[in-house]
Design a protein around this motif. Structure first.
Motif, PDB file in Angstrom:
ATOM      1  N   TRP A  99       0.827  -1.207   0.000  1.00 44.45           N
ATOM      2  CA  TRP A  99       0.000   0.000   0.000  1.00 44.45           C
ATOM      3  C   TRP A  99       0.861   1.257   0.000  1.00 44.45           C
ATOM      4  O   TRP A  99       1.878   1.332   0.696  1.00 44.45           O
ATOM      5  N   ASP A 100       0.437   2.240  -0.796  1.00 44.07           N
ATOM      6  CA  ASP A 100       1.115   3.535  -0.831  1.00 44.07           C
ATOM      7  C   ASP A 100       0.099   4.601  -1.212  1.00 44.07           C
ATOM      8  O   ASP A 100      -0.793   4.345  -2.035  1.00 44.07           O
ATOM      9  N   ILE A 101       0.226   5.800  -0.637  1.00 46.81           N
ATOM     10  CA  ILE A 101      -0.726   6.865  -0.963  1.00 46.81           C
ATOM     11  C   ILE A 101      -0.391   7.558  -2.276  1.00 46.81           C
ATOM     12  O   ILE A 101      -1.195   8.331  -2.781  1.00 46.81           O
ATOM     13  N   ASP A 102       0.804   7.305  -2.823  1.00 47.74           N
ATOM     14  CA  ASP A 102       1.249   7.970  -4.049  1.00 47.74           C
ATOM     15  C   ASP A 102       0.879   7.110  -5.258  1.00 47.74           C
ATOM     16  O   ASP A 102       1.420   6.015  -5.425  1.00 47.74           O
ATOM     17  N   PRO A 103      -0.036   7.571  -6.122  1.00 41.52           N
ATOM     18  CA  PRO A 103      -0.428   6.760  -7.282  1.00 41.52           C
ATOM     19  C   PRO A 103       0.748   6.435  -8.194  1.00 41.52           C
ATOM     20  O   PRO A 103       0.787   5.346  -8.780  1.00 41.52           O
ATOM     21  N   GLU A 104       1.704   7.357  -8.329  1.00 48.19           N
ATOM     22  CA  GLU A 104       2.864   7.076  -9.182  1.00 48.19           C
ATOM     23  C   GLU A 104       3.698   5.947  -8.604  1.00 48.19           C
ATOM     24  O   GLU A 104       4.154   5.058  -9.332  1.00 48.19           O
ATOM     25  N   ALA A 105       3.886   5.964  -7.280  1.00 44.29           N
ATOM     26  CA  ALA A 105       4.625   4.875  -6.637  1.00 44.29           C
ATOM     27  C   ALA A 105       3.894   3.556  -6.806  1.00 44.29           C
ATOM     28  O   ALA A 105       4.515   2.523  -7.092  1.00 44.29           O
ATOM     29  N   SER A 106       2.581   3.574  -6.651  1.00 40.89           N
ATOM     30  CA  SER A 106       1.820   2.339  -6.793  1.00 40.89           C
ATOM     31  C   SER A 106       1.895   1.786  -8.212  1.00 40.89           C
ATOM     32  O   SER A 106       1.949   0.567  -8.410  1.00 40.89           O
ATOM     33  N   ALA A 107       1.910   2.683  -9.204  1.00 46.87           N
ATOM     34  CA  ALA A 107       2.040   2.227 -10.592  1.00 46.87           C
ATOM     35  C   ALA A 107       3.394   1.558 -10.807  1.00 46.87           C
ATOM     36  O   ALA A 107       3.499   0.526 -11.481  1.00 46.87           O
ATOM     37  N   VAL A 108       4.447   2.155 -10.230  1.00 52.05           N
ATOM     38  CA  VAL A 108       5.777   1.550 -10.319  1.00 52.05           C
ATOM     39  C   VAL A 108       5.786   0.205  -9.611  1.00 52.05           C
ATOM     40  O   VAL A 108       6.331  -0.784 -10.115  1.00 52.05           O
ATOM     41  N   ALA A 109       5.180   0.146  -8.419  1.00 47.96           N
ATOM     42  CA  ALA A 109       5.135  -1.109  -7.670  1.00 47.96           C
ATOM     43  C   ALA A 109       4.400  -2.191  -8.451  1.00 47.96           C
ATOM     44  O   ALA A 109       4.848  -3.342  -8.507  1.00 47.96           O
ATOM     45  N   GLU A 110       3.267  -1.827  -9.061  1.00 45.73           N
ATOM     46  CA  GLU A 110       2.519  -2.808  -9.856  1.00 45.73           C
ATOM     47  C   GLU A 110       3.365  -3.352 -10.996  1.00 45.73           C
ATOM     48  O   GLU A 110       3.342  -4.548 -11.281  1.00 45.73           O
ATOM     49  N   ALA A 111       4.101  -2.460 -11.667  1.00 50.39           N
ATOM     50  CA  ALA A 111       4.952  -2.903 -12.774  1.00 50.39           C
ATOM     51  C   ALA A 111       6.048  -3.834 -12.279  1.00 50.39           C
ATOM     52  O   ALA A 111       6.349  -4.861 -12.920  1.00 50.39           O
ATOM     53  N   ASN A 112       6.646  -3.510 -11.128  1.00 48.13           N
ATOM     54  CA  ASN A 112       7.700  -4.360 -10.591  1.00 48.13           C
ATOM     55  C   ASN A 112       7.151  -5.697 -10.100  1.00 48.13           C
ATOM     56  O   ASN A 112       7.789  -6.744 -10.258  1.00 48.13           O
ATOM     57  N   VAL A 113       5.965  -5.670  -9.506  1.00 47.22           N
ATOM     58  CA  VAL A 113       5.328  -6.916  -9.071  1.00 47.22           C
ATOM     59  C   VAL A 113       5.091  -7.829 -10.275  1.00 47.22           C
ATOM     60  O   VAL A 113       5.383  -9.032 -10.238  1.00 47.22           O
TER      61      VAL A 113
END
Length: 224
Positions: A99-113
């Motif tokens: 979980w992260d409040i930053d949508p850009e960080a979450s998009a990066v996390a999704e790509a890395n996942v």
């Protein structure tokens, strides 16, 4: 942003962070040894290459705890690039929420996942009002002392009986005008959490705390 990305890519190479784990940039080839798991990472503009002392210590703590708690349910609070959540999946966690409040960080996390092939095990969210349903056996939060103080009641509520949390991002700075940052975090642990281990890496402190008592764990909304 593009200049910054080029600058750190020039010096970002494979990084062994624990006996079982190596962080590898997505643009570098690396052949692991039989006992090593890889986290293939492109941090983009999100926090977290694995080189920071707090990130390394969290990864090492994950390795230690998940060796003792196979198939543990893990919450990565403030996931950034997703490196801790991916590492948890690689190290044997049963289910991981990032979980992260930053949508850009979450998009990066999704790509890395997805890049690491653990998207069936790791759920990524950036919704401020998302309900993160516990209980979790292990919560890892690499934030700052001030933010940890705010979210510790939530963390305590989401832990399973006997659950543990890894708390990092705490500057080990003495204060001449009041309590140190570590003292503030320890005070925020309240009646339900007890510090079991403490690590100091340079100017940074990481704490491992565990539940003191058994209690029901409700679903809670994360704070804004």
């Amino acid at each position: 942003a593009e200049d910054w990305a080029r600058a750190w890519k020039a010096s970002f190479g494979p990084l062994p962070v624990s006996p079982r784990l190596v962080i590898v940039p997505s643009w570098v080839s690396y052949e692991p040894s039989p006992n090593q798991s890889l986290v293939v990472l492109d941090p983009g503009m999100a926090f977290g290459t694995g080189h920071h002392a707090t990130t390394r210590r969290c990864l090492q703590a994950l390795d230690e705890r998940l060796e003792l708690r196979p198939a543990a349910r893990v919450l990565d609070l403030g996931t950034g690039s997703g490196r801790l959540a991916i590492a948890a999946a690689r190290l044997g966690a049963g289910r991981v929420v990032a979980w992260d409040i930053d949508p850009e960080a979450s998009a990066v996390a999704e790509a890395n996942v997805a890049r690491n092939g653990v998207d069936l095990m790791v759920a990524v969210t950036d919704e401020r009002t998302a309900c993160v349903s516990g209980p979790y056996d292990l919560v890892v939060a690499n934030l700052t002392a001030e933010v940890l103080v705010e979210v510790l009641p939530l963390i305590a509520s989401l832990l399973a009986p006997g659950g543990e949390c890894v708390l990092s991002g705490i500057l080990a700075d003495p204060s001449s005008t009041g309590p140190s940052r570590e003292a503030l975090v320890r005070d925020a642990l309240g009646e339900s959490l007890l510090v079991c281990e403490r690590w100091e890496d340079g100017e940074w402190v990481t704490l491992l705390a565990a539940q003191k008592m058994q209690k029901a764990t409700p679903s809670l909304s994360l704070p804004p």
